[in-house]
Design an enzyme around this catalytic site. Structure first.
Site, PDB file in Angstrom:
ATOM      1  N   ARG A 329       0.808  -1.216   0.000  1.00  0.00           N
ATOM      2  CA  ARG A 329       0.000   0.000   0.000  1.00  0.00           C
ATOM      3  C   ARG A 329       0.842   1.267   0.000  1.00  0.00           C
ATOM      4  O   ARG A 329       0.491   2.249  -0.655  1.00  0.00           O
ATOM      5  CB  ARG A 329      -0.927  -0.016   1.219  1.00  0.00           C
ATOM      6  CG  ARG A 329      -1.999  -1.081   1.099  1.00  0.00           C
ATOM      7  CD  ARG A 329      -2.829  -1.193   2.356  1.00  0.00           C
ATOM      8  NE  ARG A 329      -3.939  -2.121   2.135  1.00  0.00           N
ATOM      9  CZ  ARG A 329      -4.808  -2.467   3.066  1.00  0.00           C
ATOM     10  NH1 ARG A 329      -4.697  -1.961   4.298  1.00  0.00           N
ATOM     11  NH2 ARG A 329      -5.795  -3.308   2.804  1.00  0.00           N
ATOM     12  N   GLU A 424      -5.362  -3.165  16.573  1.00  0.00           N
ATOM     13  CA  GLU A 424      -4.782  -1.931  16.043  1.00  0.00           C
ATOM     14  C   GLU A 424      -4.337  -0.980  17.153  1.00  0.00           C
ATOM     15  O   GLU A 424      -3.514  -0.092  16.915  1.00  0.00           O
ATOM     16  CB  GLU A 424      -5.796  -1.226  15.135  1.00  0.00           C
ATOM     17  CG  GLU A 424      -5.210  -0.080  14.335  1.00  0.00           C
ATOM     18  CD  GLU A 424      -6.224   0.607  13.443  1.00  0.00           C
ATOM     19  OE1 GLU A 424      -5.836   1.564  12.736  1.00  0.00           O
ATOM     20  OE2 GLU A 424      -7.398   0.197  13.435  1.00  0.00           O
TER      21      GLU A 424
END
Length: 636
Positions: A329, A424
């Site tokens: 990404r 996360e």
């Protein structure tokens, strides 16, 4: 130096040996212990359900009206696992290698290897729960490719993988709730952490319906509260996603690790107006069949159907022939920005590139593409009012995931005794860039397969906390929370909370976004304290604290963003190298790729809070690489 408590032994045996060496709590004794779990996304719901099934009494908290609304539901493309069903060369070691390389050698090897190991069990767990993964004609689970890998290891449920996985974890959580072993507290927002004599023993929350301040104590606390991408205001995160739980833990002594590591997702619907409130993600899975390109002629305003093949620049395929459109990404995002900055961008704003399915539809047929990505195409058409089966999608990078988070050791415990951090919200597995389809993998790995072992080891050694809600420290923290709230609701300035948030987001995107440089970061460090001071002097918070008050909710979160953002920028300024999603313009190769400085920065940067407007203390955890050699990343 920070002690990560990494077990001894060969990399492939560390987790197995560690599980045997950890202390256990016998089943009868588990009933005597209470655990708080904040967050009901994949990490939080799976942890709460698993710990409850083991016998612990669990209190589960979320600020939504239902655990089903956790932001994990928004994940689209899939979940990685090293099962090698396509028989294309995958293995636990290859997933481990791809993840370490994808993170640009800034992750902890032992954690990443454990993640790759348990990935194979996650799929079996979810299939047993009834998660409707896509299947091939013969009934076997299907796989597709994601960026940063040359194998197909991503399991998926159309473009709704996060939703389906969350429903599996949610069903397990609600089963335990119905059994009476999980107490579910919805519409509660954690506003502070309670630490007594160095041990984390509880949290203070606000009931978002009544405004009541509530305290809860336990023998251990687990934070699974997601990332901080909304510090940029515009991101792909749900608008309620925030940094408050992690930041309040940081203010109580938990170290914040690598906050400058932000993932910019390359396939998002571009910004279309100054008053837009959030951005929409188009799954990375679309890069399996979609081809990314820009016109070869600068400033070309023709419709894409009018641009012939020879005048199309498929820049990722040309520059990275081995990976093509499936580069990681960070690489795809920087290349899209580069071509738009050169004047080759498309659309009204010229800050977009094409994601084109013309060739895939011609090859496989529209019905096949519709079966794979139909809901994503429908979502795009409803937002943009353009049919992507006939016209290429327009995409541009946007803030998505955050690799930084609270520092944790191998057992997922922070430097604060008793505070464990999952998913996360911690920093541990992805380094400087997360590979696509690995967020769901980490959340479920932490909740189903790691914390049930490591929390038991902690409780067996620490014993009961023995702290009730009548303890003086609990009351003191409650008073601090009430004081902060009263200060906010007494602010009757002239600017709205969202105006301040938008201003902060512009500073962060311009100075600490896809690319950073020393001058811009230093400028941000001047502007953020000024904006923070103005916020407390001139923000307008309507309503009262003892009621349902969404303006107050947002004000508290933006207040924390205004403090956290300064640490984030300091971390970016300190790290004078480029790695993964952290791209310092002063540190790049001749070809414009990220250039690391392993001699000075091969470490985790963990920051200790010393007070607002005071410089934090930097602690370092050295990173060592036993299995994967430190080399310059190449996807060509």
């Amino acid at each position: 130096m920070l002690d990560a408590k990494i077990p001894d032994g060969p990399m492939a045996e560390k987790w197995t040996r560690h599980k045997f060496n950890m202390k256990l709590v016998n089943p009868a004794n588990k009933r005597k212990f209470n655990v708080i779990v904040v967050g009901t996304g994949l990490a939080g719901a799976s942890a709460a359900a698993s710990l409850s099934e083991m016998g612990y009494h669990v209190k589960s908290f979320c600020f939504q009206d239902s655990p089903r609304r956790a932001h994990s539901i928004a994940a689209q493309g899939g979940i990685n696992a090293a099962k090698n069903y396509p028989n294309d060369g995958d293995s636990v070691h290859r997933l481990f290698y791809d993840t370490v390389k994808g993170g640009d050698y800034r992750s902890r090897e032992a954690n990443v290897h454990r993640l790759a190991e348990v990935s194979v069990n996650i799929i079996d767990q979810c299939v047993a729960q009834g998660v409707p993964f896509a299947r091939e004609y013969g009934g076997y689970l299907d796989n597709r490719s994601f960026g940063g890998a040359q194998v197909s290891r991503t399991f998926y449920a159309r473009g709704q993988t996060g939703q389906q996985l969350l429903l599996g974890a949610y069903s397990a959580l609600m089963k335990e709730s119905a059994r009476g072993n999980v107490e579910l507290f919805t519409r509660r927002e954690m506003l502070d952490l309670i630490v007594v004599e160095g041990r984390t023993v509880g949290i203070v929350t606000r009931n978002l319906i009544t405004g009541q301040i509530e305290s809860h104590t336990a023998d251990a606390v687990i934070l699974a509260t997601g990332g901080y991408g909304n510090v940029f205001y515009l991101s792909t995160n749900a608008m309620g996603s925030n940094v408050t739980a992690a930041w309040r833990a940081h203010r109580r002594g938990a170290y914040f690790a690598n906050p400058c590591y932000t993932q910019i997702h390359p396939t998002c619907i571009p910004v279309h107006g100054d008053f837009q409130s959030k951005l929409t993600l188009m799954s990375e899975s679309l890069r399996n069949d979609g081809r990314i390109w820009v016109p070869r002629n600068e400033g070309d305003t023709r419709r894409p159907s009018e641009i012939p093949e020879e005048e199309r620049n498929y820049y990722l395929e040309e520059k990275y022939p081995s990976f093509g459109n499936l580069v990681p990404r960070d690489v795809a995002s920087r290349n899209a920005k580069e071509w738009c900055d050169k004047g080759f961008g498309v659309g009204a704003t010229k800050t977009a590139v094409y994601l084109d399915f013309r060739d895939a539809i011609a090859r496989d047929g529209e019905d096949t593409i519709r079966a794979k990505y139909g809901n994503l195409f429908d979502m795009y058409e409803r937002i943009v009012d353009d049919n992507p089966y006939q016209t290429p999608m327009m995409i541009y990078p946007a803030v998505h995931y955050t690799m930084g988070g609270l520092w944790v050791d191998y057992n997922l415990m922070s430097n604060l005794d008793g505070l464990h951090v999952l998913g996360e919200a911690n920093f541990s597995d992805h380094g400087a860039n997360r590979l696509g389809a690995s967020a769901l993998m980490q959340g479920l790995a932490d909740g189903y397969f790691v914390i049930p072992y490591t929390l038991g080891d902690y409780i067996a050694k620490a014993g009961p906390a023995g702290i009730g809600t009548d303890h003086p420290e609990v009351k003191r923290v409650e008073e601090e929370v009430t004081g902060r709230i009263d200060k906010l609701v007494n602010s009757k300035g002239k600017k709205t909370v969202d105006e301040f948030h938008r201003e902060l987001g512009l500073i962060m995107w311009d100075k600490c976004g896809m690319a950073r440089n020393e001058a811009g970061l230093k400028e941000a460090l001047q502007k953020i304290p000024e904006l923070r001071a103005e916020f407390h002097e001139n923000v307008n918070v309507t309503g009262s604290p003892g009621t349902f008050n969404q303006v107050l909710e947002r004000a508290g979160r933006v207040s924390d963003f205004l403090e956290f953002s300064e640490v984030m920028v300091r971390d970016a300024l300190h790290r004078g190298e480029s790695c993964g999603g952290h791209f310092r313009e002063e540190s790049q190769t001749d070809e414009g790729e990220a250039k690391r400085n392993d001699d000075e920065y091969c470490h985790v940067s963990a920051w200790e809070f010393n007070g607002v407007d005071k410089e934090p203390t930097l602690h370092k955890e050295p990173l060592t690489f036993e299995e994967v050699a430190l080399t310059q990343r190449s996807y060509k």
